[in-house]
Design a protein around this motif. Sequence first.
Motif, PDB file in Angstrom:
ATOM      1  N   VAL A 484      49.844  50.468  28.787  1.00 63.59           N
ATOM      2  CA  VAL A 484      49.951  50.378  30.244  1.00 63.59           C
ATOM      3  C   VAL A 484      51.404  50.189  30.667  1.00 63.59           C
ATOM      4  N   MET A 485      52.156  49.404  29.916  1.00 63.02           N
ATOM      5  CA  MET A 485      53.547  49.121  30.287  1.00 63.02           C
ATOM      6  C   MET A 485      54.428  50.365  30.272  1.00 63.02           C
ATOM      7  N   GLU A 486      53.960  51.443  29.633  1.00 67.68           N
ATOM      8  CA  GLU A 486      54.721  52.697  29.590  1.00 67.68           C
ATOM      9  C   GLU A 486      54.342  53.658  30.712  1.00 67.68           C
ATOM     10  N   VAL A 487      53.278  53.339  31.454  1.00 69.30           N
ATOM     11  CA  VAL A 487      52.724  54.264  32.450  1.00 69.30           C
ATOM     12  C   VAL A 487      53.274  53.957  33.845  1.00 69.30           C
ATOM     13  N   ASP A 488      53.825  54.965  34.504  1.00 71.16           N
ATOM     14  CA  ASP A 488      54.375  54.816  35.865  1.00 71.16           C
ATOM     15  C   ASP A 488      53.331  55.242  36.898  1.00 71.16           C
ATOM     16  N   ASP A 489      52.261  54.467  36.990  1.00 74.38           N
ATOM     17  CA  ASP A 489      51.180  54.839  37.903  1.00 74.38           C
ATOM     18  C   ASP A 489      50.471  53.576  38.377  1.00 74.38           C
ATOM     19  N   ASP A 490      50.550  53.295  39.684  1.00 80.30           N
ATOM     20  CA  ASP A 490      49.946  52.080  40.237  1.00 80.30           C
ATOM     21  C   ASP A 490      48.440  52.032  40.023  1.00 80.30           C
ATOM     22  N   SER A 491      47.794  53.180  40.119  1.00 79.37           N
ATOM     23  CA  SER A 491      46.340  53.210  39.970  1.00 79.37           C
ATOM     24  C   SER A 491      45.916  52.726  38.582  1.00 79.37           C
ATOM     25  N   THR A 492      46.636  53.163  37.549  1.00 79.66           N
ATOM     26  CA  THR A 492      46.321  52.727  36.184  1.00 79.66           C
ATOM     27  C   THR A 492      46.539  51.231  36.041  1.00 79.66           C
ATOM     28  N   TRP A 493      47.593  50.713  36.646  1.00 78.62           N
ATOM     29  CA  TRP A 493      47.863  49.279  36.586  1.00 78.62           C
ATOM     30  C   TRP A 493      46.763  48.492  37.294  1.00 78.62           C
ATOM     31  N   ARG A 494      46.257  49.016  38.409  1.00 79.78           N
ATOM     32  CA  ARG A 494      45.172  48.319  39.116  1.00 79.78           C
ATOM     33  C   ARG A 494      43.909  48.283  38.253  1.00 79.78           C
ATOM     34  N   ASP A 495      43.620  49.419  37.596  1.00 79.19           N
ATOM     35  CA  ASP A 495      42.451  49.462  36.707  1.00 79.19           C
ATOM     36  C   ASP A 495      42.583  48.432  35.586  1.00 79.19           C
ATOM     37  N   TYR A 496      43.792  48.341  35.032  1.00 79.89           N
ATOM     38  CA  TYR A 496      43.984  47.408  33.920  1.00 79.89           C
ATOM     39  C   TYR A 496      43.912  45.970  34.406  1.00 79.89           C
ATOM     40  N   LEU A 497      44.420  45.710  35.584  1.00 75.53           N
ATOM     41  CA  LEU A 497      44.340  44.361  36.139  1.00 75.53           C
ATOM     42  C   LEU A 497      42.885  43.932  36.292  1.00 75.53           C
ATOM     43  N   ARG A 498      42.019  44.840  36.720  1.00 75.11           N
ATOM     44  CA  ARG A 498      40.585  44.531  36.833  1.00 75.11           C
ATOM     45  C   ARG A 498      40.003  44.169  35.465  1.00 75.11           C
ATOM     46  N   VAL A 499      40.399  44.945  34.439  1.00 75.60           N
ATOM     47  CA  VAL A 499      39.906  44.685  33.083  1.00 75.60           C
ATOM     48  C   VAL A 499      40.328  43.299  32.612  1.00 75.60           C
ATOM     49  N   VAL A 500      41.581  42.969  32.834  1.00 79.69           N
ATOM     50  CA  VAL A 500      42.106  41.685  32.365  1.00 79.69           C
ATOM     51  C   VAL A 500      41.481  40.526  33.124  1.00 79.69           C
ATOM     52  N   LYS A 501      41.289  40.688  34.433  1.00 77.02           N
ATOM     53  CA  LYS A 501      40.707  39.622  35.251  1.00 77.02           C
ATOM     54  C   LYS A 501      39.287  39.255  34.797  1.00 77.02           C
ATOM     55  N   ARG A 502      38.555  40.250  34.325  1.00 80.43           N
ATOM     56  CA  ARG A 502      37.164  39.970  33.952  1.00 80.43           C
ATOM     57  C   ARG A 502      37.029  39.528  32.495  1.00 80.43           C
ATOM     58  N   SER A 503      38.126  39.556  31.737  1.00 80.75           N
ATOM     59  CA  SER A 503      38.073  39.213  30.317  1.00 80.75           C
ATOM     60  C   SER A 503      38.019  37.707  30.111  1.00 80.75           C
ATOM     61  N   SER A 504      37.555  37.288  28.930  1.00 82.21           N
ATOM     62  CA  SER A 504      37.531  35.867  28.587  1.00 82.21           C
ATOM     63  C   SER A 504      38.935  35.303  28.657  1.00 82.21           C
ATOM     64  N   VAL A 505      39.048  33.992  28.841  1.00 78.24           N
ATOM     65  CA  VAL A 505      40.360  33.402  29.076  1.00 78.24           C
ATOM     66  C   VAL A 505      41.299  33.598  27.886  1.00 78.24           C
ATOM     67  N   GLY A 506      40.773  33.537  26.665  1.00 77.87           N
ATOM     68  CA  GLY A 506      41.611  33.742  25.482  1.00 77.87           C
ATOM     69  C   GLY A 506      42.142  35.158  25.403  1.00 77.87           C
ATOM     70  N   LEU A 507      41.251  36.129  25.633  1.00 81.23           N
ATOM     71  CA  LEU A 507      41.662  37.534  25.618  1.00 81.23           C
ATOM     72  C   LEU A 507      42.578  37.838  26.800  1.00 81.23           C
ATOM     73  N   ARG A 508      42.289  37.224  27.939  1.00 78.52           N
ATOM     74  CA  ARG A 508      43.099  37.441  29.141  1.00 78.52           C
ATOM     75  C   ARG A 508      44.569  37.099  28.872  1.00 78.52           C
ATOM     76  N   MET A 509      44.794  35.963  28.243  1.00 79.23           N
ATOM     77  CA  MET A 509      46.174  35.562  27.977  1.00 79.23           C
ATOM     78  C   MET A 509      46.845  36.467  26.952  1.00 79.23           C
ATOM     79  N   GLU A 510      46.096  36.945  25.981  1.00 76.07           N
ATOM     80  CA  GLU A 510      46.675  37.887  25.006  1.00 76.07           C
ATOM     81  C   GLU A 510      47.095  39.183  25.683  1.00 76.07           C
ATOM     82  N   MET A 511      46.309  39.627  26.674  1.00 70.59           N
ATOM     83  CA  MET A 511      46.647  40.843  27.403  1.00 70.59           C
ATOM     84  C   MET A 511      47.867  40.644  28.298  1.00 70.59           C
ATOM     85  N   MET A 512      48.058  39.437  28.776  1.00 76.33           N
ATOM     86  CA  MET A 512      49.212  39.130  29.622  1.00 76.33           C
ATOM     87  C   MET A 512      50.490  38.975  28.795  1.00 76.33           C
ATOM     88  N   GLU A 513      50.361  38.499  27.603  1.00 81.95           N
ATOM     89  CA  GLU A 513      51.506  38.136  26.754  1.00 81.95           C
ATOM     90  C   GLU A 513      52.584  39.216  26.624  1.00 81.95           C
TER      91      GLU A 513
END
Length: 615
Positions: A484-513
């Motif tokens: 995701v960090m290589e993609v220049d597209d707001d829509s893709t970032w919004r999709d990924y943000l939704r995925v991370v928000k719904r993930s378990s707290v442990g996985l959520r932090m790994e995705m943010m790291e």
Amino acid sequence: MKTQLSCLMGVLFAMTVVVRVEPPDAKTLTEIAARYRVPMPPKDAKLVLAHTEGWTVLGNQSTSRDPGIYSPAYLLEEKADGSIVILRGMERQTLRKYKRDEPLWRAFSTEEVESKLGGYVVSFDRLSAFVCFVQCVARGDNATAQRIWQRVTSSKWWSDSRFGEPASDQLKDPPLLLARCLFDHLRHGLLEERADWSDIRAQMKDLFDRFPKLKSPERSQLFEELSLTIRAKTPAPRSVEALLLDWSRQPSNLRHLGLFYEHPTIEADAPARELVLRGLDAVPELLTLLDDRRITAHEDPAFMNARARIRRVGELANLLLQELAGWERPFWDGVQDVAKLRAWWAKNRGQSEQEFLVKVVFRRDGDKIASVSETPARTLALKYPETLSALCEEFLKHATAEAYPFELAEAVAGARLPKDVRVKVLSEFAQRGSLQQRRCVLQNLARIDGKKCAELLVPVLKRMATDVAGSYGNCPEAAMSHVVMEVDDDSTWRDYLRVVKRSSVGLRMEMMEPMSYGYISDKNRGRRLAFLAAFLDDGAVRDISAERGKFDGAFAAFTFRRIEVRDFAAMAIASILIMDDAPDEFWTPAEWTAFRERVRKKLSAEMLPNLGTPE
């Protein structure tokens, strides 16, 4: 000056009753320092206690509250980014803020400091402290020199020595000890960019002539091989030897080669990359250089009980031959065995280069592909790019689920093929295999065609689970952040943000790291900040004691047993914004709240995209 030296000698003589060490002849030390150009601080430089970037562990396990270790040094510069430049002993160093609530320097003192929780330790059992004493002598700072000498002479061992020898015997002959420090400084100078090796050799010879006891076998060998290096004939331009020598003069202390990895010496490695990309054509001449004892500016750093060691030209030739050999390395354990290398070449020299590279690009475990060798993959991409599509297909058919195709995908992305061909090969490659394998391919596809990558990424994100069965550290779900960090597209970032928000707290932090990782530089900086800012109100708590089996090895905020997602987000943002705050696990809720407010204030000056507020 004579009066100052006399006073200093009298004071030091009085001290010998206590420390039982003969006082050094201040005049002799000053003359030696001047003759061999001991680095001296400017007159206005302040003597301080500078952080050594080391800590004293109080218990069985290091914590963020372990006392920092400080030693005497001269403060040369305080920079706007919070870093400082110091002269510690004879070496100029830059210290940067570590993620601990400790200053980089403190007021100078020779008093004992209690090493308790929250305190710090002052270390004078260092060769650099002895040099600081000499610098004080040369500056005429008698009182400070006296105090430093008293602390230095209580040392049993030199904690900053490459050799680990006892200090007491050496302190009996201060001129010889200073000569030894000077030799170490000259040796260090060999590893600096644009060093004058002829001048360094002349100074080493002068030291040997004046201090014969300095001639240990190791120092004598270094001097002889430096002399050999200086006398050597200049090779033909662009020859294998010329490129190898060019590379050898580029300072490096990397333990692993990584010729194609992004690291501080990536540009300095250009001659070595050119050499290995010549393929088998470079092998015969590299073989002739395996016994070459000329010195280089490359150092094999100290590791555990092994001392730091300057590499020789023959060792660099050896390293490049192993790169060329791919997964057919004659000695994978790294031991230099010239006979094995020559036997390997005798076995392979008759076959075509293309066949050889295809053979060694994969490491196989039985009939399964276990990993990819980068140098053969890159050479194929340069010389025989038409082979890559078939290699991708072979990987998909025979690789284990744990095998990473990153080096192969990276070779395809940079191959000498039309862009549409490279995009097609990677697009087909990215739609099969394990999640980790697809992540490796998508990350490289994003670098040449972000739109196509985003198209393939969306269905992958929709199918991603909200939690993982195994350990969070290095799980493939979290690694999708690198795509995701290589993609220049707001829509893709919004999709990924939704995925991370719904993930378990442990996985959520790994995705943010990964969002604050330095390797990405300024790529998508605004989107990364906006992404992390979306979690500044997330009060979910990550407690590693709740799911012990999922927090093994390295994982996000591994030094914090318990941390809220919003606090972790603030730390990541502060890292990107280069803020000085250094949170630790002992912070109170009030301290965290104040920290988040400082982050929000700093963030308000940024122009960030709107990634929405997904549920």
